[in-house]
Design a protein around this motif. Structure first.
Motif, PDB file in Angstrom:
ATOM      1  N   ARG A 187       0.810  -1.221   0.000  1.00  0.00           N
ATOM      2  CA  ARG A 187       0.000   0.000   0.000  1.00  0.00           C
ATOM      3  C   ARG A 187       0.843   1.270   0.000  1.00  0.00           C
ATOM      4  O   ARG A 187       0.521   2.241  -0.706  1.00  0.00           O
ATOM      5  CB  ARG A 187      -0.918  -0.006   1.227  1.00  0.00           C
ATOM      6  CG  ARG A 187      -1.852   1.190   1.302  1.00  0.00           C
ATOM      7  CD  ARG A 187      -2.760   1.106   2.518  1.00  0.00           C
ATOM      8  NE  ARG A 187      -3.526   2.327   2.696  1.00  0.00           N
ATOM      9  CZ  ARG A 187      -4.235   2.619   3.784  1.00  0.00           C
ATOM     10  NH1 ARG A 187      -4.286   1.743   4.787  1.00  0.00           N
ATOM     11  NH2 ARG A 187      -4.884   3.762   3.874  1.00  0.00           N
ATOM     12  N   PHE A 188       1.931   1.276   0.782  1.00  0.00           N
ATOM     13  CA  PHE A 188       2.664   2.526   0.992  1.00  0.00           C
ATOM     14  C   PHE A 188       4.107   2.511   0.492  1.00  0.00           C
ATOM     15  O   PHE A 188       4.707   3.571   0.333  1.00  0.00           O
ATOM     16  CB  PHE A 188       2.712   2.849   2.496  1.00  0.00           C
ATOM     17  CG  PHE A 188       1.385   3.141   3.124  1.00  0.00           C
ATOM     18  CD1 PHE A 188       0.766   4.362   2.937  1.00  0.00           C
ATOM     19  CD2 PHE A 188       0.752   2.190   3.909  1.00  0.00           C
ATOM     20  CE1 PHE A 188      -0.464   4.640   3.532  1.00  0.00           C
ATOM     21  CE2 PHE A 188      -0.476   2.453   4.513  1.00  0.00           C
ATOM     22  CZ  PHE A 188      -1.084   3.687   4.316  1.00  0.00           C
ATOM     23  N   GLY A 189       4.686   1.344   0.292  1.00  0.00           N
ATOM     24  CA  GLY A 189       6.118   1.269   0.134  1.00  0.00           C
ATOM     25  C   GLY A 189       6.631   1.520  -1.272  1.00  0.00           C
ATOM     26  O   GLY A 189       6.015   1.104  -2.257  1.00  0.00           O
ATOM     27  N   ALA A 190       7.771   2.190  -1.354  1.00  0.00           N
ATOM     28  CA  ALA A 190       8.577   2.147  -2.568  1.00  0.00           C
ATOM     29  C   ALA A 190       9.503   0.942  -2.508  1.00  0.00           C
ATOM     30  O   ALA A 190       9.993   0.477  -3.535  1.00  0.00           O
ATOM     31  CB  ALA A 190       9.402   3.426  -2.695  1.00  0.00           C
ATOM     32  N   GLU A 191       9.709   0.439  -1.276  1.00  0.00           N
ATOM     33  CA  GLU A 191      10.626  -0.678  -1.058  1.00  0.00           C
ATOM     34  C   GLU A 191      10.144  -1.505   0.113  1.00  0.00           C
ATOM     35  O   GLU A 191       9.624  -0.976   1.109  1.00  0.00           O
ATOM     36  CB  GLU A 191      12.026  -0.131  -0.775  1.00  0.00           C
ATOM     37  CG  GLU A 191      13.077  -1.176  -0.425  1.00  0.00           C
ATOM     38  CD  GLU A 191      14.441  -0.535  -0.158  1.00  0.00           C
ATOM     39  OE1 GLU A 191      14.677   0.589  -0.658  1.00  0.00           O
ATOM     40  OE2 GLU A 191      15.253  -1.148   0.565  1.00  0.00           O
ATOM     41  N   TYR A 192      10.327  -2.824  -0.010  1.00  0.00           N
ATOM     42  CA  TYR A 192      10.116  -3.737   1.111  1.00  0.00           C
ATOM     43  C   TYR A 192      11.466  -4.275   1.534  1.00  0.00           C
ATOM     44  O   TYR A 192      12.255  -4.734   0.708  1.00  0.00           O
ATOM     45  CB  TYR A 192       9.206  -4.901   0.735  1.00  0.00           C
ATOM     46  CG  TYR A 192       9.286  -6.037   1.738  1.00  0.00           C
ATOM     47  CD1 TYR A 192       8.701  -5.905   2.996  1.00  0.00           C
ATOM     48  CD2 TYR A 192       9.983  -7.202   1.445  1.00  0.00           C
ATOM     49  CE1 TYR A 192       8.814  -6.918   3.932  1.00  0.00           C
ATOM     50  CE2 TYR A 192      10.088  -8.222   2.373  1.00  0.00           C
ATOM     51  CZ  TYR A 192       9.499  -8.084   3.616  1.00  0.00           C
ATOM     52  OH  TYR A 192       9.615  -9.083   4.552  1.00  0.00           O
ATOM     53  N   ASN A 193      11.741  -4.238   2.857  1.00  0.00           N
ATOM     54  CA  ASN A 193      13.009  -4.734   3.369  1.00  0.00           C
ATOM     55  C   ASN A 193      12.786  -5.823   4.400  1.00  0.00           C
ATOM     56  O   ASN A 193      11.986  -5.660   5.329  1.00  0.00           O
ATOM     57  CB  ASN A 193      13.818  -3.605   4.011  1.00  0.00           C
ATOM     58  CG  ASN A 193      15.088  -4.119   4.659  1.00  0.00           C
ATOM     59  OD1 ASN A 193      15.134  -4.376   5.858  1.00  0.00           O
ATOM     60  ND2 ASN A 193      16.120  -4.280   3.844  1.00  0.00           N
ATOM     61  N   THR A 194      13.492  -6.936   4.228  1.00  0.00           N
ATOM     62  CA  THR A 194      13.534  -7.968   5.249  1.00  0.00           C
ATOM     63  C   THR A 194      14.889  -7.892   5.933  1.00  0.00           C
ATOM     64  O   THR A 194      15.938  -7.933   5.274  1.00  0.00           O
ATOM     65  CB  THR A 194      13.275  -9.374   4.652  1.00  0.00           C
ATOM     66  OG1 THR A 194      13.381 -10.347   5.705  1.00  0.00           O
ATOM     67  CG2 THR A 194      14.234  -9.723   3.529  1.00  0.00           C
ATOM     68  N   PRO A 220       3.588  -5.906  -8.760  1.00  0.00           N
ATOM     69  CA  PRO A 220       4.679  -6.269  -7.837  1.00  0.00           C
ATOM     70  C   PRO A 220       6.038  -5.754  -8.288  1.00  0.00           C
ATOM     71  O   PRO A 220       6.916  -5.531  -7.450  1.00  0.00           O
ATOM     72  CB  PRO A 220       4.641  -7.805  -7.841  1.00  0.00           C
ATOM     73  CG  PRO A 220       3.262  -8.166  -8.267  1.00  0.00           C
ATOM     74  CD  PRO A 220       2.845  -7.094  -9.220  1.00  0.00           C
ATOM     75  N   GLU A 221       6.213  -5.547  -9.596  1.00  0.00           N
ATOM     76  CA  GLU A 221       7.504  -5.079 -10.096  1.00  0.00           C
ATOM     77  C   GLU A 221       7.733  -3.594  -9.812  1.00  0.00           C
ATOM     78  O   GLU A 221       8.837  -3.087 -10.030  1.00  0.00           O
ATOM     79  CB  GLU A 221       7.609  -5.341 -11.597  1.00  0.00           C
ATOM     80  CG  GLU A 221       7.559  -6.811 -11.963  1.00  0.00           C
ATOM     81  CD  GLU A 221       8.600  -7.629 -11.226  1.00  0.00           C
ATOM     82  OE1 GLU A 221       9.765  -7.181 -11.133  1.00  0.00           O
ATOM     83  OE2 GLU A 221       8.248  -8.716 -10.715  1.00  0.00           O
ATOM     84  N   SER A 222       6.705  -2.897  -9.325  1.00  0.00           N
ATOM     85  CA  SER A 222       6.870  -1.484  -8.995  1.00  0.00           C
ATOM     86  C   SER A 222       7.513  -1.285  -7.623  1.00  0.00           C
ATOM     87  O   SER A 222       7.797  -0.153  -7.227  1.00  0.00           O
ATOM     88  CB  SER A 222       5.519  -0.764  -9.033  1.00  0.00           C
ATOM     89  OG  SER A 222       4.666  -1.226  -7.986  1.00  0.00           O
TER      90      SER A 222
END
Length: 306
Positions: A187-194, A220-222
């Motif tokens: 919803r909000f992220g430019a990036e997801y980090n684990t 998902p590729e965005s």
């Protein structure tokens, strides 16, 4: 693949220590300099004591010119979202548009008790509202006001100023939760980090976020997919052992959990991560005095992943 330098200054680092690492990372061509946002050391005395992440990044912003800057991650419990939106927008302006906001729910209860910061047992609602408020303030057109009526925050006719230089300013959603974190990233992220997952779990974590993007109607590729992993690389076994000892870790454990080992081993790990769809790796540098470590990584790893 981007390689970013990530430090943990709550373990013991002055502003000058952090500036030296940031300037070295910029000179050597790393993509970004990020720091944690904590106020109590996790082992050790933490001397000379904690530094505030956004005050520190504001200073570094004025003493660098190209490297991107951010937090991995700011805790939603530490600041009111209206104040945080102002702070981050100001540092973005001070840097000329090089800032990214990493935001998470928070987890370290002891540091909250140590400094009198409330630590609610349920924090994902707080995080969600912070994201709604911060992104709402930043996206409100100039000359208009922003109001918000939530369970945790109420804003009435905010002028929604200042605005960041970047529009939108990238938001990094960090966490390893199986459902709520991926939904927030979609919803909000430019990036997801684990951060510091078991290596074998990384493809599953990314797949969960991709599924959340599909469910939200987002490509998902965005989204950028990243991992934060400990760094310990040596030109040979002797150098690796020295670096492991300096941070109180064992070479075998570092090899299992991080970007670690000899140069060929580190390149193999980075290649594996790239095959799994990792766009970006945050290299957790724990010995801030060892700038030769950065020199080695820049010379032997960085050219092979770009």
């Amino acid at each position: 693949m981007d390689l970013r330098i990530f430090i943990e200054p709550q373990q013991g680092a002055s502003y000058d220590d952090q500036l030296r690492v940031a300037q070295a990372a910029e000179r050597l061509g790393f993509d970004a300099f990020f720091r944690s946002d904590h106020f109590v050391a996790m082992g050790g005395d933490g001397l000379p004591g904690p530094t505030d992440s956004w005050v520190t990044l504001g200073g570094i912003a004025r003493e660098t010119s190209t490297i991107r800057l951010g937090t991995l991650v700011t805790s939603a419990t530490f600041r009111h979202p209206g104040v945080l939106a102002i702070q981050v927008a100001q540092v973005d302006a001070m840097s000329g548009g090089r800032v990214e906001l990493g935001l998470g729910a928070g987890w370290f209860e002891r540091e909250h008790a140590a400094y009198g910061i409330p630590f609610p047992p349920r924090r994902f609602g707080l995080l969600t509202e912070q994201l709604e408020v911060i992104t709402g303030l930043w996206s409100t057109p100039d000359g208009e006001t922003f109001s918000y009526d939530g369970e945790h925050y109420t804003l009435v006719d905010s002028p929604a100023l200042p605005k960041p230089v970047q529009a939108p300013l990238p938001v990094v959603i960090g966490g390893n939760g199986p459902s709520r974190t991926p939904a927030l990233a979609a919803r909000f992220g430019a990036e997801y980090n684990t951060s510091f997952p078991e290596i074998a779990d990384i493809p599953t974590r990314f797949a969960t976020v991709r599924d959340a993007c599909d469910a939200a109607g987002r490509d998902p590729e965005s989204l950028t997919y990243s991992a934060a992993l400990v760094l310990a690389v040596g030109a040979d076994e002797t150098e690796l052992a020295r670096r492991a000892a300096a941070i109180g870790r064992e070479p075998a454990e570092l090899r299992e959990h991080g970007i670690a080992g000899t140069v060929p081993e580190a390149l193999d790990r980075l290649g594996q991560l790239r095959e799994w769809g990792t766009d970006r790796v945050y290299l957790q540098m724990l010995d801030l005095a060892d700038l030769d470590h950065l020199e080695l990584v820049a010379a032997e790893l960085l050219p092979h992943v770009r």
